[in-house]
Design an enzyme around this catalytic site. Structure first.
Site, PDB file in Angstrom:
ATOM      1  N   ASP A 122       6.293  14.398 -64.293  1.00 50.35           N
ATOM      2  CA  ASP A 122       6.764  15.645 -64.777  1.00 50.35           C
ATOM      3  C   ASP A 122       7.100  16.280 -64.260  1.00 50.35           C
ATOM      4  O   ASP A 122       7.986  16.904 -64.231  1.00 50.35           O
ATOM      5  CB  ASP A 122       4.691  16.051 -65.282  1.00 50.35           C
ATOM      6  CG  ASP A 122       4.180  15.818 -66.734  1.00 50.35           C
ATOM      7  OD1 ASP A 122       4.638  14.893 -67.323  1.00 50.35           O
ATOM      8  OD2 ASP A 122       3.319  16.227 -67.414  1.00 50.35           O
ATOM      9  N   CYS A 164      -1.211   9.668 -63.738  1.00 50.63           N
ATOM     10  CA  CYS A 164      -0.033  10.881 -64.085  1.00 50.63           C
ATOM     11  C   CYS A 164      -0.526  11.470 -64.778  1.00 50.63           C
ATOM     12  O   CYS A 164      -1.180  10.871 -66.277  1.00 50.63           O
ATOM     13  CB  CYS A 164       0.662  10.649 -63.530  1.00 50.63           C
ATOM     14  SG  CYS A 164       0.814  11.296 -61.580  1.00 50.63           S
ATOM     15  N   ASP A 165      -0.336  12.415 -65.502  1.00 47.34           N
ATOM     16  CA  ASP A 165      -0.455  13.180 -66.578  1.00 47.34           C
ATOM     17  C   ASP A 165      -1.033  12.912 -67.874  1.00 47.34           C
ATOM     18  O   ASP A 165      -1.872  13.166 -68.175  1.00 47.34           O
ATOM     19  CB  ASP A 165       0.428  14.076 -66.635  1.00 47.34           C
ATOM     20  CG  ASP A 165       0.472  15.032 -65.298  1.00 47.34           C
ATOM     21  OD1 ASP A 165       0.521  14.600 -64.290  1.00 47.34           O
ATOM     22  OD2 ASP A 165       1.336  16.107 -65.330  1.00 47.34           O
ATOM     23  N   LYS A 166       0.024  12.551 -68.970  1.00 49.43           N
ATOM     24  CA  LYS A 166      -0.305  11.862 -70.040  1.00 49.43           C
ATOM     25  C   LYS A 166      -0.028  10.156 -70.465  1.00 49.43           C
ATOM     26  O   LYS A 166      -1.352  10.437 -71.038  1.00 49.43           O
ATOM     27  CB  LYS A 166       1.316  11.679 -71.054  1.00 49.43           C
ATOM     28  CG  LYS A 166       1.740  13.258 -70.729  1.00 49.43           C
ATOM     29  CD  LYS A 166       1.497  14.315 -70.632  1.00 49.43           C
ATOM     30  CE  LYS A 166       1.454  15.368 -70.221  1.00 49.43           C
ATOM     31  NZ  LYS A 166       2.047  15.443 -68.966  1.00 49.43           N
ATOM     32  N   CYS A 209      -0.090  14.531 -58.200  1.00 49.56           N
ATOM     33  CA  CYS A 209       0.066  15.390 -56.252  1.00 49.56           C
ATOM     34  C   CYS A 209      -1.045  16.643 -55.760  1.00 49.56           C
ATOM     35  O   CYS A 209      -1.926  16.061 -56.773  1.00 49.56           O
ATOM     36  CB  CYS A 209       1.177  16.425 -57.349  1.00 49.56           C
ATOM     37  SG  CYS A 209       3.005  16.708 -57.233  1.00 49.56           S
ATOM     38  N   GLU A 222       6.610  21.931 -70.272  1.00 50.11           N
ATOM     39  CA  GLU A 222       6.064  22.574 -69.285  1.00 50.11           C
ATOM     40  C   GLU A 222       7.150  23.779 -68.396  1.00 50.11           C
ATOM     41  O   GLU A 222       7.639  23.933 -67.988  1.00 50.11           O
ATOM     42  CB  GLU A 222       5.380  22.151 -67.902  1.00 50.11           C
ATOM     43  CG  GLU A 222       4.740  21.081 -68.816  1.00 50.11           C
ATOM     44  CD  GLU A 222       3.543  20.137 -67.761  1.00 50.11           C
ATOM     45  OE1 GLU A 222       2.562  19.451 -67.516  1.00 50.11           O
ATOM     46  OE2 GLU A 222       4.294  19.983 -66.355  1.00 50.11           O
ATOM     47  N   SER A 264       1.998  23.659 -66.300  1.00 50.50           N
ATOM     48  CA  SER A 264       1.846  22.590 -65.939  1.00 50.50           C
ATOM     49  C   SER A 264       0.388  22.786 -64.738  1.00 50.50           C
ATOM     50  O   SER A 264       0.452  24.854 -64.756  1.00 50.50           O
ATOM     51  CB  SER A 264       2.991  22.001 -64.710  1.00 50.50           C
ATOM     52  OG  SER A 264       2.465  21.850 -63.238  1.00 50.50           O
TER      53      SER A 264
END
Length: 552
Positions: free
Chosen positions: A78, A119-121, A191, A442, A468
């Site tokens: 992202d 990570c995110d998704k 992160c 985002e 985000s």
């Protein structure tokens, strides 16, 4: 075994010949086949170490009597996708990941699965797949990045984005920005703040789908490798006991997740992902209940960007289970929920104490008596909008100001960095929702620019896109219905007064019902921004943000 469909009997002789081509032995084929879903790639910092995690999982599975077989899942970074057309391709991968994992698992008839996301998704996408497939499944993530250190202070990616805004405002030199650039992301891993990746990895623990430490053990710690081995061993125990994702991800488990979400101050994206995961598990999770949960749940953690503590600090303080034990003092959790450990939530968290009351506030001394997220409603968001309340400064909990209207993210960023946004303004970024974006980008760049230019305590931002987890301030996203379907956010005009009351959970446009009706009658849909490829297909299928942007 489910895998008997591809390896047992005369009819399966052709299948066995292909397993022979893979180098698998008769002894391996007599064991359960365990799919290891690896999100490893060389473009996402949170995924660059997953090859090591996968090897550890494989060893754990083999030690416990299974045959591990790896197949891939895609992943988007992202941060690298932020602020350009690439961000349209972030959220949409959640469903690609779920669908492709379903295809691989069903086509090859795996007996059990170990999901290795970070990570995110990837985390919600694989949780969706696990609920859909409902074979014994354990999650083990790649772990969070260590915080960077700049001029003696811990820093993270959100500091980097804000540094760019500070440079635009003339309060930071190019040399300062370069120092941030070289130091804020010092290791592999997701992160280091309570952004979306770490939020979802922590909530995977809460849901009962990951072992203790899944959300918080840093990526570079050898403890993470040991965790991966135990995950591989544990999936075989689940297989033997026939413990499945839908036994774990029950309505009570999702209520636990919402509760801990409020205590941790997770990313607003959890309000997209939890309903989507629940939908796959056959559980109806309406985000409207979030305020009810928030009202009884104290906010115990202010991890970056809300404060100056990081995932490594949460890990040392006792991790997610220690937060859960604090909440249990108020009887806020369902303790009888089953987990991947084969034990209940109550049994898992009982020995886990809060080791640092500065990182995890005791329930007697919370940051606030209410949770970290809030759902806002009003004539500007009839269905809902969401804000990370724990990352809003006190003076912005109530705000009224003139709308500064932009029909895409790029125009808003140009205005912010060009000095055209002033204290008191309410920046409105629309046509960035699930359909309108498409892909619900985002808005970390504009929120970071606002913060970096010193406007974080005087300017609000409202969007039908999303934020985000690294965003902070009065940033209200997921405004539904979105502009692309004629939601009220499409009817806002430059200079209209917008009233935000986060404490009262309201978001209103100070325009009469008659005037809104006139504007609605005159409104016409925009031409789609994208007419070909996956994004166009996604835009046709995706639902509203308040429903988790699920596909129908």
């Amino acid at each position: 075994m489910k895998s008997d469909a591809v390896k047992t009997g005369m009819q399966q002789a052709p299948h066995r010949s292909l397993f022979n081509a893979l180098g698998l032995t008769k002894e391996e084929l007599e064991r359960p086949l365990v799919g290891i879903v690896s999100s490893y790639n060389e473009i996402v910092p949170g995924h660059m170490n997953l090859d090591k995690i996968v090897e550890a999982v494989k060893l754990g599975v083999a030690m416990a009597g299974g045959t591990p077989i790896v197949f891939p899942a895609i992943a988007v970074c992202d941060g690298i996708a932020m602020g350009h057309t690439g961000m349209k391709y972030s959220l949409v991968t959640r469903d690609l990941i779920a669908d492709s994992t379903e295809c691989m698992a069903m086509a090859h008839q795996f007996d059990a699965l170990v999901m290795v996301p970070n990570c995110d998704k990837n985390v919600p996408g694989l949780l969706m797949a696990s609920a859909r497939l409902n074979v014994p499944t354990v999650f083990v993530s790649g772990g969070p990045m260590l915080a960077g250190r700049v001029k003696g202070e811990k820093r993270s990616l959100s500091s980097m984005f804000e540094a760019v805004g500070s440079y635009a405002a003339g309060t930071m030199t190019e040399e300062d920005v370069l120092e941030f650039e070289n130091k804020v992301c010092p290791t592999c891993g997701s992160c280091s703040g309570m952004y979306t990746a770490n939020s979802m990895n922590c909530l995977t623990e809460v849901l009962g789908m990951g072992l203790k430490g899944n959300g918080t053990i840093p990526a570079v710690y050898s403890e993470r490798i040991r965790l991966a081995k135990h995950a591989g061993m544990q999936v075989m125990e689940m297989y033997r006991r026939n413990i499945r994702p839908r036994d774990i991800m029950t309505e009570k488990a999702f209520m636990n997740a919402l509760t801990v979400d409020m205590a941790l101050g997770c990313s607003t994206n959890s309000m997209l992902h939890l309903p989507a995961i629940a939908h796959e598990a056959g559980v109806e999770l309406n985000v409207d209940i979030a305020n009810e949960v928030s009202a009884r749940t104290p906010n115990l953690c202010h991890l970056a960007p809300a404060g100056h503590t990081y995932m490594e600090d949460l890990n040392e303080a006792g991790g997610v289970y220690a937060v859960m034990n604090e909440l249990n003092k108020l009887d806020l959790l369902n303790l009888d929920c089953m987990t991947v450990t084969g034990k209940t939530v109550g049994e898992n968290i009982a020995p886990c104490k809060n080791k640092n009351p500065e990182v995890i506030r005791p329930v007697e001394n919370p940051y606030s008596k209410t949770g970290g997220l809030a759902i806002l409603k009003g004539n500007l968001a009839p269905d809902s909008g969401v804000v990370k309340r724990s990352a809003v400064v006190p003076e912005m909990m109530k705000h009224s100001g003139p709308a500064r209207v932009f029909d895409c993210e790029e125009d808003a960023i140009a205005a912010i960095k060009g000095g055209k946004i002033v204290a008191g303004d309410v920046v409105v970024i629309r046509y960035e929702g699930p359909k309108g974006g498409p892909g619900m980008r985002e808005m970390l760049n504009p929120t970071s620019a606002i913060a970096g230019m010193g406007l974080g305590s005087s300017v609000a931002l409202i969007t039908d896109g999303r934020f985000s987890g690294a965003s902070r301030g009065a940033s209200i996203g997921h405004v539904s219905p979105e502009a692309a379907v004629g939601g009220p956010i499409a009817l806002v005009e430059e200079g209209d007064i917008i009233e935000i009351d986060i404490e009262a959970c309201t978001l209103n446009l100070k325009v009469s019902d008659e005037e809104l009706a006139r504007r609605k009658a005159a409104w016409t849909p925009r031409e789609p921004k994208v007419t070909t490829g996956y994004l166009a297909r996604y835009a046709r299928l995706v639902t509203s943000g308040n429903r988790g942007a699920i596909l129908e």
